[in-house]
Design a protein around this motif. Structure first.
Motif, PDB file in Angstrom:
ATOM      1  N   THR A  51       1.650   3.484  -0.973  1.00  0.00           N
ATOM      2  CA  THR A  51       0.694   2.495  -0.980  1.00  0.00           C
ATOM      3  C   THR A  51      -0.023   2.421  -2.352  1.00  0.00           C
ATOM      4  O   THR A  51       0.206   3.271  -3.348  1.00  0.00           O
ATOM      5  N   LYS A  77      -3.427  -0.784   0.123  1.00  0.00           N
ATOM      6  CA  LYS A  77      -2.270  -1.638   0.851  1.00  0.00           C
ATOM      7  C   LYS A  77      -1.010  -1.166   0.553  1.00  0.00           C
ATOM      8  O   LYS A  77      -0.733  -0.481  -0.340  1.00  0.00           O
ATOM      9  N   THR A  98      -0.579  -3.337   7.141  1.00  0.00           N
ATOM     10  CA  THR A  98      -0.850  -2.061   6.741  1.00  0.00           C
ATOM     11  C   THR A  98       0.355  -1.091   6.629  1.00  0.00           C
ATOM     12  O   THR A  98       0.332   0.021   5.665  1.00  0.00           O
TER      13      THR A  98
END
Length: 436
Positions: free
Chosen positions: A127, A251, A268
């Motif tokens: 992420t 994210k 997500t």
């Protein structure tokens, strides 16, 4: 087209351990990284932050000289990490490809001029920080951990949005680098999810180091104003600094071309089953990208477990309720299992005991003045949680998860020998000090 048993997309800790484990099991492996090896954990997050904090431990009076030495050698130190990762992978026989590639179909991945075929594919792309609301990251004045770890651009004053683990660890780093620090946390407590008695020594040390902590008020807006940046809080207060560090939101890094595969995902994460497989049987997702737990040691465990599943069809074993975890601050907080607020919320009857390191024999020998152990157990004696606060306590907690998984009781600990004199005797002392 080059054929492989396993294609691994990503170059962070999950990918690194998975690649090495697959090679040890005789599989032909390719690892594809779009930028630099190491990922968040090694290059711009956990490990560099710990190195910075470790540099100051026991040497706070030499703060300025430590700071100058770190700045002088920092880029070389980070480069040495990248070199180690690359050397480890190449030595083990992993083929490395660099570039921003994409999926062509369920088995083929394109990177540069190469088309790679994988019997199995492991997605380990992690992420990245993201803007939130009216606070837009520009990577110059409003920054993420990637820029915050750049010691060539240390600000005189920084505002940190978020009193979470990342925010509080960076507050500790910057305070020791002599930076004026303001932490803004919209909740009533920093390090939410941890008991107040464990957090208080950390917060007290930050305040002692002149960190200003604002709790119970969120940030509404952040914007640049000339050479500075301003943060507007929900109650109208305005604070000004050289930089704003955003630690509020992340994210997923979905690999390019993933839409061609019809892999199940949401905004997500990539959705996986109990063996970390996607809905496509030969494609796995490990580490932060699967949204299970955003911790480096979870990513490592998943990387190793998936290699076992591919090579030996061993089920992926995970027991996250007893997962050891740590906060690397001054002092550190570390432990495993339940905390009191968990037990109260779940209505579990428990007993607690404390022992201070200063009261142990080894604590006396080492002139330790701060830190303690807190132990939580059921009235039937079953161990529920062990938590510690103090210098380097993260080094003591490695086996705690195993103790909790095996349903160890306080009598088991009392009936086994703990070497004397050691700080681990404080665990026994905490049991003996517990009120029954």
């Amino acid at each position: 087209m080059e054929n492989y048993d396993v294609l691994i997309i990503g170059g962070g800790l999950a990918a690194y351990y998975s690649a090495l484990s697959c090679r040890k099991r005789g599989l032909k492996v390719a690892l594809i990284e779009k930028a630099l090896l190491g990922g968040t954990g090694i290059r711009t997050g956990a490990l560099p932050v710990k190195k910075l904090l470790d540099s100051f431990k026991g040497r706070e009076k030499d703060r300025e000289s430590i700071k100058l030495d770190l700045i002088k050698n920092w880029n070389k130190d980070i480069k040495s990490l990248e070199n180690k990762i690359e050397n480890d992978l190449l030595t083990s026989g992993v083929d490395l490809y660099f570039g921003d590639g994409e999926f062509l179909d369920e088995h083929r991945y394109s990177v540069g001029d190469n088309i790679l075929y994988g019997k199995y594919i492991i997605i380990a792309t992690g992420t990245e920080p993201s803007s939130i609301g009216e606070i837009e990251i520009d990577n110059e004045k409003i920054i993420t951990h990637k820029e915050a770890i750049d010691l060539d651009n240390i600000p005189d004053k920084i505002i940190i949005l978020g009193g979470n683990v990342e925010g509080i660890e960076f507050a500790s780093v910057y305070a020791n680098l002599g930076v004026e620090v303001i932490v803004v946390e919209k909740e009533k407590f920093v390090l939410m999810g941890n008991d107040e008695d464990l957090v208080k020594p950390i917060e007290d040390k930050l305040v002692e180091n002149k960190v200003k902590i604002i709790k119970g008020i969120g940030a509404k807006e952040a914007y640049t104003d000339g050479e500075s940046v301003k943060v507007v809080l929900e109650d109208g207060q305005v604070f000004e600094g050289d930089k704003v560090l955003v630690t509020l939101n992340r994210k997923p890094n979905f690999p390019k071309g993933i839409e061609r595969l019809n892999i199940l995902k949401d905004k997500t994460k990539i959705i996986v089953d109990e063996n970390l497989r996607t809905n496509i049987e030969h494609i796995y997702a490990i580490g932060d990208i699967n949204g299970i737990l955003g911790m480096a040691h979870v990513a490592i465990q998943q990387g190793i477990a998936v290699s076992d599943h591919i090579s030996k069809n061993k089920p992926v074993y995970k027991h996250y309720s007893s997962l050891p975890r740590a906060v690397y601050t001054f002092p550190e907080m570390a432990g495993a299992g339940y905390q009191e607020e968990d037990l109260i919320r779940e209505g579990i009857d428990y007993i607690k005991g404390y022992s201070y390191f200063s009261n142990t024999w080894r604590g006396w020998a080492k002139d330790i003045e701060e830190g303690f152990v807190k132990i939580l157990f059921h009235r039937n004696g079953k161990l529920l949680g062990i938590w510690m606060v103090g210098e380097n306590v993260s080094e003591y907690i490695g086996p705690l998860g195993v103790l909790l998984e095996k349903n160890i009781t306080v009598d088991d600990i009392k009936h086994n020998l703990i070497i004397h004199p050691t700080l681990w005797e404080s665990v026994l002392d905490a049991i003996l000090n517990a009120e029954r």
